[in-house]
Design an enzyme around this catalytic site. Structure first.
Site, PDB file in Angstrom:
ATOM      1  N   LEU B 206      40.286  41.610  37.886  1.00 54.90           N
ATOM      2  CA  LEU B 206      39.175  40.296  37.990  1.00 54.90           C
ATOM      3  C   LEU B 206      39.235  39.874  36.569  1.00 54.90           C
ATOM      4  O   LEU B 206      38.965  38.748  36.304  1.00 54.90           O
ATOM      5  CB  LEU B 206      37.807  40.983  38.216  1.00 54.90           C
ATOM      6  CG  LEU B 206      37.651  41.174  39.725  1.00 54.90           C
ATOM      7  CD1 LEU B 206      36.163  41.525  40.021  1.00 54.90           C
ATOM      8  CD2 LEU B 206      37.746  39.624  40.763  1.00 54.90           C
ATOM      9  N   CYS B 207      39.481  40.746  35.442  1.00 52.65           N
ATOM     10  CA  CYS B 207      39.387  40.205  34.190  1.00 52.65           C
ATOM     11  C   CYS B 207      40.660  39.341  34.027  1.00 52.65           C
ATOM     12  O   CYS B 207      40.252  38.292  33.220  1.00 52.65           O
ATOM     13  CB  CYS B 207      39.173  41.030  33.161  1.00 52.65           C
ATOM     14  SG  CYS B 207      40.535  42.230  33.144  1.00 52.65           S
ATOM     15  N   THR B 208      41.852  39.658  34.429  1.00 55.09           N
ATOM     16  CA  THR B 208      42.549  38.566  34.468  1.00 55.09           C
ATOM     17  C   THR B 208      42.383  36.982  35.037  1.00 55.09           C
ATOM     18  O   THR B 208      42.693  36.320  34.430  1.00 55.09           O
ATOM     19  CB  THR B 208      44.233  39.402  35.001  1.00 55.09           C
ATOM     20  OG1 THR B 208      44.281  40.490  34.269  1.00 55.09           O
ATOM     21  CG2 THR B 208      45.201  38.212  35.043  1.00 55.09           C
TER      22      THR B 208
END
Lengths: 530, 441
Positions: B206-208
């Site tokens: 998700l952070c990507t």
């Protein structure tokens, strides 16, 4: 160029793209004999949206067809099979122009060989050796592609007959991007130098792309190893350990990627043996009648020994890697720009060559050259010797090799599949068509096939090589066309047809033998195969 | 319905003795008749593989076929699902496919089931002698596998009881590649034994997606998974709604522009969001026919079976690899029992607690019921059974199992099938089953 019916073809456009689809839509395919093997092969092509097709078959629909062919029905008994199959196939796709000729392929070969010149590709199914030889020589004269498919009981065979097939987009499954980490050009090196891998900022530290980490690590390594790359497995391990020592934490994915990609430093993509063979081919000596493909290969060869410095053009793409958006996009641009330069260089060489051989320098488009550069490393050339050569034993060596390595081998089926044709010319019927002559036929088939095998491999083989089990299975099969086997052989034939027509992927490099008993296949390479 | 000579081709296999046939093959005309009249096959899925399977089975002489599929026909099916036409778009696949095959192949009976495989009970699946799978998801395969393996019973010597085996054939394709396999529960590996054969699904951190997108797919997935929920709360996303897809595409396109990422197209957006697997007619034909041929072999023994997995790769020449995968002798789904050693002093209550703590079981169980040789040791429901079996909880398991190790059947809401646990007691080696011979075949 817009492709019609993009919704209908969505799932295949994702494989061969608009260009591939366009090639299919321009294809005019001829099917010889529309039993289940032929009908199934053509079905898959009609669904895929070929331009037009013509079925050649002179038989009438019989009761027996209702037990193995989906494209006939109860009401069509007694009607021309070509007409019936054609009508049912037409229902599958109204954009295809489906036609039929109610005549036997053999008769057409004799009376009107020019008939075959109009097609892009001919699929010959369930035909005997003698007719195939005649067909092959006709097709070769006019560069019509020929695909031969045969189902026989639980076995089958497919072969391609094409003088030369050149592929730019071979689309190998595990292509490795060419990153040049061990020899970065000035812009790439500058970008790597500008990034500080020792930086304290943890967010930046774990977002330096692995390509940069490897360029830096390689440079450091060279400094302490007299300019050479890691070579022994010990050195390679050391290289990875030193990379790992620079990690700030266990969760740094960019370092994990660098370690698992370290092999790219010491085994970068090179000019593979298949490409080298193409570069060494005599067709590189181009003249005014050379196809565009060979003109571009000639330019590629010049490129490699000049501005390429021993390498093929960059494809210009990079794999995904843990990175900030900015670093990644910049890196992407550096590779793209270099690839663009290579395209321009190759384009200049293409133009020069065209001028030299007296052709219009603009006759090969920039987009064609760009596509060629992008795939340069994986171009393929396939040449299929005349069928006559295969029948006159050039296959012997490969056959012998296969006979030796396989138990109950598929090579035996190759011999037997040809044996049944010889049986048919001797006795005017296939072995095992009558229940009460099975054993007798098995003996005859074995004798005939052993003689044939001896001819193929230059003698010295006794009857023991051909397994009695397989000979007797072959007689059990009679000349039956089992629907599932026909569907497999027809399916493989249509895959090959698509590869030939779209000029994408690599077609079969030899004769395919299918064994439905064990669900295996073997490919017999042809000796004079390029 | 059969005119003389209709089945002449297949009769070469069914009426003649062969040298490479299956066990106890007896060539005779009755074989074809029973194939047509008595045997029942279930085809799961009426899509790319299912359409081919129905045609192939009907033309192999199978007379009673059921087909189940929950989908309706979409335009993008028409390049390969050859039983469907443009005017069929929107209709249930199973219904149209059944009709078409019956129309063309006289005498075959195809019964359609328009619905989900989970909606059918065990009795439904038990009706069939063979099940052919034409599925495109790992989840559906796992589900059917668990159901079919739960029918399996083992003899005292550890061999699978033949009448409880329902063989499955399974196919799958992607582009020019595919696989066909034969699963004989208890004899050859089941799906769960070889789960690793399926490639892991692509997922992005998700952070990507949120902070460092690099590819067009990252931008699309961000809009699909995060932005939709933020900007259209309460509006549930439907991948088949063109307005929804267009919205995702527009936003993803903007996001990509912001990050200077090229390559977001409508087609790619659909591909990423729907996880589209490229598919062509020819590969489906090859793989389905390979499965149907194996179905015929299992049904008639007219030829030995494929052993037991074939992969097909058509991109670089034609390469196939047929190999014999091995069963996992301790498979949670198909083995005679997963080994589990306990102290002979523990109570049934304690045993249940140990099961729930064990790393290999804990994700799969919530409130297990336990039975031993058809006797209920403890049932979580219904209340009356729970009350009846509750006293066992405090009894020593060793006593409940008649002072010998053996196989306990564990049932649980979370399980699709049953879990067989082969209990042995520390210091008592006289287990009923010898695990070395249990995994044979």
């Amino acid at each position: 160029m817009a492709v019609r019916n993009s919704n209908k073809y969505d799932r295949q456009l994702r494989i061969w793209g608009d260009q591939g689809q366009l090639a299919l839509e321009q294809a005019n395919v001829c099917l010889l004999n529309c039993g289940p093997t032929g009908a199934e092969a053509l079905k898959n092509l009609v669904l895929g949206g070929i331009g037009s097709c013509t079925i050649v078959d002179d038989s009438k629909v019989e009761t027996r067809d209702l037990g193995n062919n989906f494209f006939v029905d109860w009401e069509s008994i007694g009607l021309p099979k070509a007409k019936t199959v054609c009508a049912f196939l037409q229902e599958l796709n109204d954009t295809v122009e489906a036609k039929f000729v109610e005549e036997s392929p053999e008769a057409l070969l004799n009376s009107n060989p020019e008939f075959f010149f109009q097609f892009t590709l001919i699929i010959a199914t369930q035909m005997k050796e003698q007719s195939l030889l005649a067909l092959d020589s006709i097709c070769r004269k006019r560069n019509v592609m020929l695909l031969i498919a045969r189902s026989y009981g639980l076995t089958g065979l497919i072969r391609i007959c094409v003088k030369e097939h050149c592929v730019i987009e071979s689309k190998p499954d595990n292509a490795i991007n060419d990153l040049r980490l061990q020899k970065p050009w000035a812009e790439l090196k500058r970008f790597a130098d500008e990034l500080d891998a020792e930086i304290d900022d943890p967010v930046i530290h774990k977002h330096i792309p692995f390509a940069v980490l490897l360029i830096k690590a390689t440079e450091d390594w060279r400094k302490t190893h007299a300019g050479s790359l890691p070579y022994t497995s010990k050195e390679k391990a050391e290289f990875k350990v030193s990379l790992a020592s620079k990690k700030h934490g266990e969760d740094e994915d960019n370092y994990k990627e660098a370690i698992s990609s370290a092999y790219r430093v010491w085994s970068p993509p090179t000019i593979g043996s298949e490409l080298q063979r193409v570069l060494d081919d005599s067709a590189v000596e181009v003249n005014s009648s050379s196809p565009d493909f060979w003109v571009m290969v000639a330019a590629l060869k010049e490129f490699i020994s000049n501005e390429g410095e021993g390498d093929a053009p960059l494809d210009g793409t990079i794999p995904d890697m843990t990175s900030t958006t900015e670093y990644y996009v910049t890196l992407q641009k550096i590779y793209q720009e270099k690839a663009e330069l290579h395209v321009t260089a190759l384009e200049a060489r293409v133009k020069n060559i065209l001028k030299r051989i007296g052709r219009d320098p603009q006759s090969i488009t920039k987009s064609a050259i760009k596509l060629f550069c992008k795939n340069a490393r994986n171009i393929r050339v396939l040449r299929y010797p005349p069928l006559e050569d295969e029948f006159n034993s050039i296959i012997g060596h490969e056959l012998q090799k296969l006979l030796e390595v396989e138990e109950n081998s598929n090579a035996t089926f190759y011999v037997l599949l040809r044996g049944v044709d010889h049986f048919a010319s001797s006795y005017n019927r296939y072995p095992g068509v009558f229940d009460d002559e099975l054993e007798e036929d098995a003996m005859k088939l074995k004798t005939l096939s052993t003689t044939l095998l001896n001819k193929m491999i230059g003698g010295g083989v006794g009857g023991a090589v051909l397994s009695d089990d397989l000979v007797s299975e072959m007689c059990r099969f009679g000349a039956s066309e089992i629907h599932t086997v026909a569907s497999i052989i027809g399916g493989i034939a249509s895959q090959e047809a698509i590869k030939l027509l779209t000029r994408q992927f690599t077609p079969l490099p030899g004769v395919l033998i299918y064994n439905g008993i064990d669900s295996t296949t073997s490919v017999l390479q042809l000796k004079s195969f390029a | 319905m059969d005119m003389q000579g209709r089945w002449e081709d297949i009769d070469h296999l069914l009426l003649r003795q062969g040298t490479l046939v299956g066990p106890e093959f007896e060539p005779c005309a009755e074989l074809r008749e029973s194939l047509h009249n008595d045997l029942r096959v279930l085809v799961i899925g009426a899509g790319g593989l299912g359409c081919e399977l129905l045609k192939d089975l009907a033309l192999s002489g199978f007379g009673n076929i059921d087909v189940i599929d929950m989908d309706t026909i979409d335009v993008s099916n028409l390049n390969r699902q050859f039983l469907f036409r443009m005017h069929d778009v929107g209709k249930p696949k199973a219904v149209v496919a059944a009709e078409k095959v019956m129309q063309r192949v006289k005498g075959v009976k195809v019964v359609p089931h328009y619905g989900r495989i989970e909606e059918k009970d065990d009795e439904f699946y038990r009706q069939f002698q063979i099940i052919a799978l034409g599925l495109d998801s790992l989840e559906a395969r796992s589900y059917i596998n668990s159901v079919v393996c739960s029918f399996l019973e083992y003899e005292a010597d550890g061999s699978p009881a033949l009448p409880t085996i329902i063989p499955m054939v399974d196919g799958g394709t992607e582009g020019f590649k595919g696989h066909a396999r034969v699963i004989i529960p208890g004899v050859t590996p089941c799906f769960y034994c070889t789960l690793g054969l399926f490639p892991p699904q692509v997922t992005y951190p998700l952070c990507t997606l949120a902070e460092t997108p690099r590819s067009p797919a990252h931008c699309i997935e961000y809009v699909h998974l995060i932005q939709w929920g933020q900007e259209r709360p309460g509006d549930s996303f439907d991948a088949d709604n063109p307005e929804h897809m267009k919205w995702i595409f527009d936003k993803a396109f903007k996001r990509a522009e912001q990050f200077k990422i090229a390559g977001v197209t409508y087609s790619l957006t659909q591909g990423v969001v729907k996880n589209i697997i490229p598919a062509i007619a020819s590969t489906n034909a090859i793989i389905s026919a390979a499965c149907a041929l194996e179905t015929l072999k299992i049904a008639t023994m007219c030829c030995r079976s494929m052993d037991n997995y074939m992969m097909y790769m058509g991109t670089q020449g034609v390469y196939t690899h047929t190999l014999s995968h091995e069963k996992d002798p301790n498979c949670l789904v198909c083995s005679p029992g997963v080994p589990f050693e306990v102290d002979s002093s523990i109570s049934l209550q304690k045993f249940i607690e140990l099961l729930l703590e064990d790393p290999q079981f804990k994700d799969k169980l919530s409130k297990p019921s336990i039975s031993y040789q058809k006797r209920n040791l403890y049932m979580q429901a219904p209340p009356v059974l729970e009350e009846m079996t509750r006293p066992h909880l405090n009894s020593p398991l060793f006593e409940l199992m008649e002072k010998a190790g053996g196989t306990l059947n564990v049932n649980d809401k979370k399980l699709t099938g049953i879990l067989r646990v082969n209990v042995s007691f520390r210091g008592h080696n006289d287990t009923v089953m010898d695990m070395d011979t249990a995994g044979g075949g």
